[in-house]
Motif scaffolding. Structure first.
Motif, PDB file in Angstrom:
ATOM      1  N   GLY A  23       0.829  -1.196   0.000  1.00 34.96           N
ATOM      2  CA  GLY A  23       0.000   0.000   0.000  1.00 34.96           C
ATOM      3  C   GLY A  23       0.869   1.253   0.000  1.00 34.96           C
ATOM      4  O   GLY A  23       2.091   1.183  -0.118  1.00 34.96           O
ATOM      5  N   ILE A  24       0.243   2.404   0.130  1.00 32.39           N
ATOM      6  CA  ILE A  24       0.967   3.677   0.142  1.00 32.39           C
ATOM      7  C   ILE A  24       1.297   4.019   1.587  1.00 32.39           C
ATOM      8  O   ILE A  24       0.407   4.247   2.403  1.00 32.39           O
ATOM      9  CB  ILE A  24       0.110   4.792  -0.491  1.00 32.39           C
ATOM     10  N   THR A  25       2.581   4.037   1.908  1.00 31.08           N
ATOM     11  CA  THR A  25       3.010   4.234   3.296  1.00 31.08           C
ATOM     12  C   THR A  25       3.353   5.702   3.569  1.00 31.08           C
ATOM     13  O   THR A  25       3.531   6.502   2.641  1.00 31.08           O
ATOM     14  CB  THR A  25       4.245   3.370   3.603  1.00 31.08           C
ATOM     15  N   ASP A  26       3.478   6.028   4.852  1.00 33.36           N
ATOM     16  CA  ASP A  26       3.889   7.384   5.244  1.00 33.36           C
ATOM     17  C   ASP A  26       5.281   7.696   4.714  1.00 33.36           C
ATOM     18  O   ASP A  26       5.589   8.841   4.370  1.00 33.36           O
ATOM     19  CB  ASP A  26       3.884   7.515   6.774  1.00 33.36           C
ATOM     20  N   PHE A  62      -6.783   2.508  -5.880  1.00 35.26           N
ATOM     21  CA  PHE A  62      -5.380   2.705  -5.503  1.00 35.26           C
ATOM     22  C   PHE A  62      -4.879   4.041  -6.045  1.00 35.26           C
ATOM     23  O   PHE A  62      -4.227   4.812  -5.333  1.00 35.26           O
ATOM     24  CB  PHE A  62      -4.526   1.559  -6.046  1.00 35.26           C
ATOM     25  N   MET A  63      -5.174   4.321  -7.319  1.00 34.45           N
ATOM     26  CA  MET A  63      -4.738   5.573  -7.938  1.00 34.45           C
ATOM     27  C   MET A  63      -5.367   6.779  -7.240  1.00 34.45           C
ATOM     28  O   MET A  63      -4.712   7.802  -7.023  1.00 34.45           O
ATOM     29  CB  MET A  63      -5.106   5.580  -9.424  1.00 34.45           C
ATOM     30  N   LYS A  64      -6.631   6.645  -6.884  1.00 31.31           N
ATOM     31  CA  LYS A  64      -7.327   7.741  -6.206  1.00 31.31           C
ATOM     32  C   LYS A  64      -6.690   8.028  -4.850  1.00 31.31           C
ATOM     33  O   LYS A  64      -6.505   9.190  -4.460  1.00 31.31           O
ATOM     34  CB  LYS A  64      -8.806   7.383  -6.029  1.00 31.31           C
ATOM     35  N   GLU A  65      -6.327   6.958  -4.134  1.00 29.01           N
ATOM     36  CA  GLU A  65      -5.682   7.122  -2.828  1.00 29.01           C
ATOM     37  C   GLU A  65      -4.320   7.795  -2.980  1.00 29.01           C
ATOM     38  O   GLU A  65      -3.951   8.671  -2.189  1.00 29.01           O
ATOM     39  CB  GLU A  65      -5.515   5.762  -2.149  1.00 29.01           C
ATOM     40  N   LEU A  66      -3.563   7.395  -4.015  1.00 30.06           N
ATOM     41  CA  LEU A  66      -2.253   8.001  -4.264  1.00 30.06           C
ATOM     42  C   LEU A  66      -2.390   9.494  -4.529  1.00 30.06           C
ATOM     43  O   LEU A  66      -1.656  10.310  -3.957  1.00 30.06           O
ATOM     44  CB  LEU A  66      -1.582   7.313  -5.458  1.00 30.06           C
ATOM     45  N   ARG A  67      -3.336   9.855  -5.385  1.00 31.59           N
ATOM     46  CA  ARG A  67      -3.516  11.267  -5.731  1.00 31.59           C
ATOM     47  C   ARG A  67      -4.012  12.079  -4.538  1.00 31.59           C
ATOM     48  O   ARG A  67      -3.700  13.261  -4.413  1.00 31.59           O
ATOM     49  CB  ARG A  67      -4.497  11.394  -6.907  1.00 31.59           C
ATOM     50  N   GLN A  68      -4.762  11.438  -3.667  1.00 34.42           N
ATOM     51  CA  GLN A  68      -5.256  12.136  -2.486  1.00 34.42           C
ATOM     52  C   GLN A  68      -4.138  12.361  -1.472  1.00 34.42           C
ATOM     53  O   GLN A  68      -3.995  13.455  -0.914  1.00 34.42           O
ATOM     54  CB  GLN A  68      -6.391  11.332  -1.840  1.00 34.42           C
ATOM     55  N   MET A  69      -3.313  11.329  -1.249  1.00 32.20           N
ATOM     56  CA  MET A  69      -2.248  11.429  -0.254  1.00 32.20           C
ATOM     57  C   MET A  69      -1.078  12.284  -0.740  1.00 32.20           C
ATOM     58  O   MET A  69      -0.379  12.906   0.060  1.00 32.20           O
ATOM     59  CB  MET A  69      -1.753  10.026   0.122  1.00 32.20           C
TER      60      MET A  69
END
Length: 235
Positions: A23-26, A62-69
């Motif tokens: 996933g996308i980590t801190d 996944f892409m939406k989460e990346l663009r949001q974070m």
């Protein structure tokens, strides 16, 4: 991650590798933040993409989460790859070339002024103490990344939302969709105002210093080689 800030100092295009199986980590977002702060171009490499939910809905999520974070890197393209199989890895250098081309892009002053003039005509900035903020002219003053200066009567009074509006207009009209761009406001008869961003000024000075030192080292090496050739020629 501790070495990331130093490695980005002389970087033009940062490749931010994300292990999609975790996933996308801190940590991923922290490294992305370093790239944004340094003002370099950036590309997200989404590794192990074959392990992500193969449904269209799962991949879009996944892409939406990346663009949001990482919304501060909205201009950074993303490439889905598999380092193990080599899937789509050949696309990386093509994308690097595209990003670097925009990163080094220069536009003539007349075009910059037309874009800013049209933008101000469509939507004027808020009044400053009952007075209009006047835009006299604009120019591109640097590349890597493209950097613009607007000469106005009240540079400190331009609201950040209006600055974002002008940046979006420049990005759309030039166009510059894959690179960071910077915009500063300067009083017509004063020095360039970096809005108190001493870190930005320090970074620019440090970068210039490194370039100067590198050129001096190259000249010394060239002189040494020339002396050796001359010495051999006289023997």
């Amino acid at each position: 991650i501790l070495k990331s800030p130093d490695s980005l100092d002389d970087c033009d295009v940062a490749l931010i590798l994300i292990d999609t199986s975790e996933g996308i980590t801190d940590q991923d977002i922290t490294v992305a933040g370093y790239a944004e702060k340094r003002g370099c171009g950036a590309i997200f490499l989404l590794n192990k993409w074959d392990l992500v939910d193969k449904s269209e809905k799962g991949q879009q999520a996944f892409m939406k989460e990346l663009r949001q974070m990482a919304k501060f890197l909205s201009y950074a393209p993303a490439i889905t790859i598999s380092a193990k199989t080599g899937q789509r890895c050949h696309k990386i250098f093509d994308q690097v070339s595209k990003v670097y081309k925009e990163y080094c892009h220069r536009i003539n002053t007349g075009t910059v002024n037309r874009i800013i003039e049209d933008a101000v005509y469509r939507e004027e900035p808020s009044l400053h103490k009952g007075r209009r903020i006047k835009f006299f002219y604009a120019a591109q003053v640097a590349t890597r990344p493209p950097t613009f200066v607007c000469f106005v009567n009240y540079p400190n009074a331009v609201h950040f939302s209006y600055k974002r509006y002008l940046l979006n207009q420049l990005r759309e009209m030039i166009p510059l969709s894959l690179t960071p761009i910077k915009l500063y406001f300067r009083e017509k008869s004063g020095k360039m105002d970096f809005s108190g961003n001493t870190k930005e000024m320090e970074r620019i000075r440090e970068k210039k210093k490194k370039i100067t030192q590198k050129k001096m080292k190259q000249r010394k090496e060239q002189s040494r080689k020339k002396r050796e050739r001359d010495k051999k020629g006289t023997q």
